[in-house]
Scaffold this active site. Structure first.
Site, PDB file in Angstrom:
ATOM      1  CD  GLU A 303      19.903  36.383  87.373  1.00 17.11           C
ATOM      2  OE1 GLU A 303      18.968  37.053  87.875  1.00 17.11           O
ATOM      3  OE2 GLU A 303      20.267  35.290  87.809  1.00 17.11           O
ATOM      4  CG  ASP A 307      18.048  40.116  87.821  1.00 16.03           C
ATOM      5  OD1 ASP A 307      17.449  39.260  88.502  1.00 16.03           O
ATOM      6  OD2 ASP A 307      19.263  40.086  87.611  1.00 16.03           O
ATOM      7  CB  SER A 552      18.911  35.060  90.720  1.00  9.83           C
ATOM      8  OG  SER A 552      18.130  34.046  90.138  1.00  9.83           O
TER       9      SER A 552
END
Length: 636
Positions: A303, A307, A552
């Site tokens: 994650e 990002d 996400s």
């Protein structure tokens, strides 16, 4: 389906005008109740009556009935006060609980036999705490406390329902510990010390992967197979070099133990990001947040790597990225932990912290963060992207409402909050859907909305894709590859005014054929608000390249676009965007988004909702087109 729909601005579950009355003449009324025991928990025994319980009464804040109107004043394009954001001190003064609320609750407690020295008012005047026993708490609240065990070994204290005197109800949002079950569930790792679940908050909301790849295609003609930065620039017209990077800010939030590896950022930069090799985001550690590299794996690094690699690349080396790393390696963190650090009026249990649910610092456990809880010590960035989320049903309505209103206050201060809308269509994290009694299970049939995506004061971002055989010059479709764009209708929040026309237009053009007992058809907050690509992202993780999927991925991309809009505005002496929803839904922004009209978001044994011309509960208003949005926002 049981509806929990509440007014957007309601901070109390029993809001009503009521004068202070004699407690002996004021009947008790049900304040909150829970219809089921959440999955994984078992009631084991009655809690001993002599056990100490710190009761905390969350006091109703003042002027909340005006919050939406105040936010619109600084957010609507047509408003003469557009962009005139508030200071933190103005927020604190406007919304502090009233002296009447404090005195009403205090007087009732004293009249019920609680000695004054056992009643403590929090520094921000948001909570009254009572040093109590179980027996006294049960008498005060007409409740029965039990011990609950989780399958992981965690224990929790709760009741099924509780009551308050009629004259007290308007002055109290909720009481803890009571019905709430958003407890932190620890886990063990290889070194066997206690860790929070990977991806907290919101287990199951982190990106999915189809595995490693050996060959990278970094050409526009291959964007249906692999998404790289050049694909996103072409899709959304983001060809821009920042000029006001020192005055602008963009924040990415990660929750320990999720963390990036610098070697992964460098590997990605070597292939896609000129000038970013060796560059790190600016770390802001909140309550012991650390960048861990001891146990590299996709679960821990996927994650954060995703990002940061795309956010840093899209805003270029001319714009710094702030990484908010939240929570220590033992307790982890909740969304409230982060909000406490941003807003001094929200910490010290004010504004939603539940001592039985949210981590408390100092953390006395071995390896825990021993400093004081961060309280209004962190300056919020202009744009903040978060790629995590809960199921709405994981939280009590009061807990969710109070947190949602904090996002509104931060919007008043000029902060743009983005949240990914979820990866399981109309189902919740883990593909759990709701049952008629409100519980969640894999075989449930009722749509399970996400939170904070369902909060009307954040911008929820869904997912699209360049489908196989198509090019970046063709319209994108709803993401139906590995993940499905989260979207639907809230069970907690009513429909905000800014999206009323858009949602009603959708319902008129695409009448929903599902029975009204499997989704909230009563006129509630609809999400997502917009979307961006969420499929086939090439990321560097743990020393190699993999393909990943998820909303996400979409949220930080939209955040990058809005950060560059802010850069242009700031360079012209204009304030940052702040809360964008009233703008993007307005007639002024028609043409600012690329419509998505193909695809659905399946879940709960259905095909979910349809995309269509205009807004829909799969892709929102569509995907952002930077040149159009830049022109429109520069004109404000």
């Amino acid at each position: 389906m049981r509806s929990f729909l509440l007014p957007v601005l309601s901070l109390t579950l029993g809001l009503a005008a009521s004068a202070i009355a004699d407690p002996t003449l004021s009947p008790w009324q049900l304040h909150e109740q829970r219809s089921h025991i959440p999955a994984g928990w078992t009631r084991t025994r009655k809690l001993d009556s002599s056990v100490s319980v710190p009761l905390r009464f969350a006091l109703s804040q003042s002027n909340m009935e005006n919050l939406e109107a105040l936010l619109y004043e600084v957010s609507l394009p047509a408003s003469s006060n557009y962009g005139k954001h508030w200071s933190p001190s103005q927020i604190a003064a406007k919304f502090a609980p009233s002296a009447e609320s404090i005195e009403t609750v205090r007087s009732w407690l004293i009249g019920s036999g609680v000695e004054p020295h056992r009643i403590t008012l929090s520094p921000t005047k948001g909570w009254l705490e009572v040093a109590s026993t179980v027996e006294e708490a049960e008498n005060l609240l007409l409740a029965d406390y039990h011990v609950y065990d989780h399958e992981t070994g965690t224990r929790h204290i709760a009741c099924d329902s509780y009551h308050l005197p009629e004259h007290v109800i308007p002055h109290v949002d909720f009481v803890t510990p009571t019905i709430h079950f958003d407890a932190k569930i620890p886990r063990k790792r290889e070194n066997q010390y206690t860790r929070v679940p990977i991806g907290q908050p919101g287990q199951g909301s982190t990106p999915k992967t189809s595995g490693q790849i050996g060959t990278i295609f970094d050409q526009l003609e291959d964007c249906d197979k692999q998404i790289t930065p050049i694909c996103l620039r072409a899709l959304y017209g983001l060809w821009y070099q920042p000029v006001a990077g020192k005055q602008n800010s963009y924040g990415i939030v990660e929750y320990t133990p999720q963390s990036y590896l610098q070697s992964d950022l460098d590997l990605f930069a070597k292939n896609f990001s000129t000038g970013l090799e060796g560059v790190s985001p600016t770390l802001v550690s909140i309550d012991g947040g650390v960048i861990e590299s001891s146990s590299p794996s996709f679960d821990y690094n996927g994650e954060s790597d995703l990002d940061l690699e795309y956010a840093m690349t899209l805003v270029t080396k001319g714009q710094d990225i702030t990484l908010y790393q939240v929570g220590d390696s033992v307790e982890g963190a909740s969304f409230n932990t982060f909000l406490d650090a941003l807003d001094g009026t929200y910490c010290k249990y004010d504004g939603g912290d539940d001592a039985t649910q949210d981590p408390a610092y100092p953390d006395t456990a071995s390896g825990g963060y021993t400093g004081n809880e961060e309280c209004g010590t962190v300056k919020p960035a202009n744009v903040i992207s978060t790629s995590y989320g809960y199921n709405e049903a994981d939280l009590s309505p009061a807990y969710a409402i109070r947190q949602c209103n904090e996002y509104a206050k931060l919007g008043l201060m000029g902060v743009t909050f983005l949240f990914s809308s979820g990866d399981t269509g109309v189902a919740g994290n883990g593909d759990y859907c709701l049952n008629p009694d409100g519980s969640q299970s894999p075989d449930g049939k009722i749509f399970n909305p996400g939170f904070p995506a369902s909060c009307p004061y954040v911008t929820a971002v869904g997912a699209t894709q360049v489908s196989p055989g198509q090019s970046v010059w063709e319209p994108e479709n709803a993401c139906e590859q590995v993940i499905y764009s989260g979207g639907g209708f809230s069970n907690y929040f009513s429909m905000p005014l800014y999206q009323k026309a858009a949602v009603e237009g959708y319902l008129a053009a695409e009448p929903i054929s599902y029975p009204k007992d499997i989704y909230n058809s009563t006129g509630s907050r609809a999400y997502p608000d917009l979307a961006a690509n969420g499929a086939n992202y090439v990321i560097a993780v743990d020393g190699s390249f993999s393909l990943v999927y998820g909303t996400s991925a979409a949220s930080p991309v939209v955040g990058s676009i809005l950060t560059m809009v802010n850069d242009a505005r700031i360079s012209q002496g204009k304030p940052p965007l702040g809360f964008i929803n009233p703008s993007i839904y307005s007639a002024d922004f028609v043409g600012g988004f690329k419509d998505v009209t193909n695809g659905t978001n399946p879940g709960c044994g259905t095909l979910g909702f349809n995309t269509t011309k205009g807004w829909d509960p799969v892709s929102g208003l569509g995907t952002p087109y930077f040149p159009s949005l830049l022109s429109k926002w520069l004109s404000l």
